[in-house]
Design an enzyme around this catalytic site. Structure first.
Site, mmCIF file in Angstrom:
data_model
loop_
_atom_site.group_PDB
_atom_site.id
_atom_site.type_symbol
_atom_site.label_atom_id
_atom_site.label_comp_id
_atom_site.label_asym_id
_atom_site.label_seq_id
_atom_site.Cartn_x
_atom_site.Cartn_y
_atom_site.Cartn_z
ATOM 1 N N ASP A 74 0.887 -1.087 -0.076
ATOM 2 C CA ASP A 74 0.162 -0.111 -0.232
ATOM 3 C C ASP A 74 0.903 1.178 -0.094
ATOM 4 O OD1 ASP A 74 -2.511 1.833 0.879
ATOM 5 O OD2 ASP A 74 -3.731 -0.359 0.818
ATOM 6 N N HIS A 138 -4.437 6.356 3.658
ATOM 7 C CA HIS A 138 -4.945 4.583 3.064
ATOM 8 C C HIS A 138 -4.029 3.675 3.502
ATOM 9 C CE1 HIS A 138 -5.789 2.218 -0.461
ATOM 10 N NE2 HIS A 138 -7.112 2.073 -0.546
ATOM 11 N N SER A 431 -10.849 -1.130 -1.056
ATOM 12 C CA SER A 431 -9.579 -1.382 -0.178
ATOM 13 C C SER A 431 -10.107 -1.257 1.424
ATOM 14 C CB SER A 431 -8.952 0.275 0.100
ATOM 15 O OG SER A 431 -8.203 0.390 -1.845
#
Length: 644
Positions: A74, A138, A431
């Site tokens: 990620d 994220h 996600s």
């Protein structure tokens, strides 16, 4: 030269001109060259929603995944977040061979390693961090979802309080790109090397729904995860001057917003599309000061950005209404002003009210966290749908899991009104659903250390739920029953996955006949399986013959496929088949009962699909289920049929 590779592929990454690539292709030993591609991110109460409890069930039975290592690919991580505290956790297993690119003190027995692979981005942009720091949240969010520590009283703005070389066991990838053949798909290539080493790979399905054929990460050796809602909402209700109320969502819940009615205005009152979308600068010249402004969702403009435009124009609050394609799917966001996000149906009624009176008024009532929405889980409107374009004979996505308004770790404050430090945020996307499944796979790996990646995947898939909390079929964004192109097998049920009864196992070499059957050339298959392959010496199989836990059939003439199941339940057990046949399709199973006498025994059955009706048009999809039932277990496989 940027990187050299040994584990997943034999190759390197380098900055080359087109001329240099052409020259390289003439050299002995050349296999393939792939241009750089940029991947898109597919962006607490969920453990309870999934039936996970600290004192019982799969969490306790798996010893909370003790000794299992999850690798998260990620955008970085915040190492000092409490979700990654190593307190009370033993040292990593001896198999761990990774390293920590932070200061050594930033890694611990929870966050055991972190590496940055961004030399290519640095070469292009020159502004990338050298360490694997998280610059947008994220990566921290996905990592804490998959394997974060228990953090007491986690909340955002007072809402949603809730409890391959390096030697990893599970890889979680919340990134993706558009559909391409597997030999051009770096995630497919890398993940095949991972499963060859016994590593489970979970990937996000993509955020391009609700349209069909929009998937990312379609390879059958990957668990492809779509997104669903949970039963928690952060409620903000739009109250109109005529007394009507419409529940929506917002994470920002100001306690001092007046309940008295304010003037209500539609941002598109001037007839300009940009104004209706509340695009940047579009509200200049409109009389919105001190008013509640109705904005349309979409146009490629972020939901929070629309609120920023309203705030900059002097608006007091915003009602954000869905496009028709988003239906009833809403999100709780950290808005910069009082706001609520409501459904398309609510938006139509609010606009009708505005048009019905010369002095429309409204306010927003902030009701905080509400748990117990019985219509959940539902498929999120953004969750990408099948069929798979890269391999239509494999049903994708595989499964859905929590991906809407998910609370997890965040590297920096999100509070817009105070200086308090908030370590968590709520965001949505596949996600978010992907790391939920990665974490569940880690628990299963701990409970069943000798299961293959395909066995773990099968256990997750065949035990999935088809019904929501009120016992009705899982709906989509229209509140109608979702089809298997949206749900795959259904919604993950971790406890049932820990004891599936039967599994459909696949060894890495079993994919070679399947890949040859796709019509791939020898060198294209060789790229994927990391050794020379001659398809002329391989007995190719059609896609539907792969020992997959679901069926996807393009049906003209009759087709027959074989499946082999492995008994991982009681030694002496029998399973009878139950078929819910797709419309206009006859499904025949042989044999109709499977008798097992020992654990790990394998038995095969054949299934034949035949067209029996003529009402359906060519290209239409119909669906059903094939289920093996014992005294204890239900092993279900969905069937998707495209009529020819």
């Amino acid at each position: 030269m940027l990187y050299s590779y040994q584990e997943v592929i034999s190759g390197f990454a380098a900055r080359l001109t087109q001329e240099q690539v052409r020259a390289m292709k003439e050299m002995d030993g050349f296999v393939a060259a792939h241009p750089e591609r940029v991947f898109r991110r597919k962006t607490t109460h969920t453990p309870n929603f999934l039936g996970l409890h600290q004192q019982k069930g799969i969490w306790k039975e798996s010893n909370f995944g003790k000794g299992v290592i999850i690798g998260v690919l990620d955008g970085g991580i915040e190492p000092n977040h409490p979700s990654f505290s190593g307190a009370g956790i033993p040292p990593p297993p001896a198999k761990w061979k990774g390293r920590c690119d932070f200061n050594a003190s930033d890694c611990n027995n929870k966050l055991i390693g972190a590496r940055a692979f961004n030399l290519a981005a640095q070469a292009l942009k020159g502004d990338q961090p050298e360490a694997p720091n998280d610059i947008d949240g994220h990566g921290t969010h996905t990592a804490s979802t998959a394997a974060g520590a228990f953090v007491q009283n986690a909340d955002v703005l007072g809402n949603a309080k809730a409890a391959v070389q390096d030697g990893v066991d599970v890889i979680s990838i919340s990134l993706g790109e558009d559909s391409v053949p597997f030999f051009n798909d770096s995630t497919a290539i890398g993940s095949f090397a991972a499963i060859q080493k016994g590593i489970f790979v979970s990937c996000s399905a993509g955020n391009s729904g609700p349209f069909n054929g929009t998937l990312s990460n379609e390879a059958p050796w990957i668990l492809t995860v779509g997104a669903s809602t949970i039963d928690r909402r952060i409620v903000a209700t739009a109250k109109l001057g005529n007394g009507e109320e419409f529940d929506g969502e917002s994470l920002f819940q100001p306690k001092d917003f007046p309940s008295t009615l304010l003037p209500l205005v539609y941002a598109g009152v001037n007839g300009k599309a940009n104004s209706a979308l509340c695009a940047e600068g579009s509200l200049k010249g409109l009389s919105v000061k001190g008013k509640v402004v109705l904005c349309e969702r979409g146009g490629g403009i972020g939901r929070i950005a629309k609120g920023e435009e309203v705030k900059n124009a002097g608006g007091a609050a915003m009602i954000l209404v869905n496009e028709e394609t988003d239906g009833f799917s809403t999100s709780a966001d950290v808005h910069v002003l009082p706001a609520t996000h409501v459904s398309h149906a609510a938006g139509l009624k609010i606009k009708a009210y505005i048009n019905s009176t010369a002095t429309p008024t409204a306010t927003i009532l902030f009701k905080g966290t509400v748990i117990g929405d019985s219509s959940t889980p539902a498929v999120a409107s953004f969750s990408s749908r099948g069929p798979s374009l890269a391999s239509p004979g494999i049903l994708k996505p595989d499964i859905i899991g929590p991906g809407v308004s998910i609370l997890a770790a965040w590297p920096f404050p999100v509070d817009n009104t105070t200086n308090s430090k908030v370590n968590f945020n709520i965001i949505s996307g596949t996600s978010m659903s992907c790391p939920h499944l990665s974490g569940i796979a880690a628990l299963l790996k701990s409970s069943h250390p000798y299961w293959s990646p395909a066995a773990i995947k099968s256990a997750i898939m065949t035990s999935a739920d088809l019904l929501n909390l009120e016992g009705k079929p899982i709906p989509d964004e229209t509140l109608q029953p979702a089809d298997v192109l949206a749900t795959g097998v259904g919604h993950v049920n971790p406890s049932k996955a820990n004891d599936p009864g039967l599994v459909y196992d696949i060894q890495p070499d079993d994919y070679i006949p399947y890949l040859c059957g796709l019509g791939y050339k020898d060198d294209e298959v060789s790229i994927l399986v990391h050794r020379p392959i001659k398809c002329s010496k391989v007995s190719s199989i059609p896609e539907g013959e792969l020992n997959y836990p679901s069926f996807s059939v393009a049906l003209g003439p009759s087709q027959t496929f074989t499946r082999t199941v492995t008994n991982v339940g009681e030694a002496y057990s029998s399973y009878a088949v139950k078929v819910n046949a797709p419309e206009e399709v006859y499904v025949s199973i042989n044999p109709k009962t499977l008798y097992f006498s020992k654990v790990n025994q394998k038995l095969s059955y054949s299934v034949t699909f035949s067209r029996i009706g003529s009402r359906g048009k060519a290209g239409e999809f119909t669906q059903g289920f094939l289920t093996w039932v014992s005294a204890k277990h239900v092993v279900r496989s969905p069937i998707s049929v495209k009529l020819q």
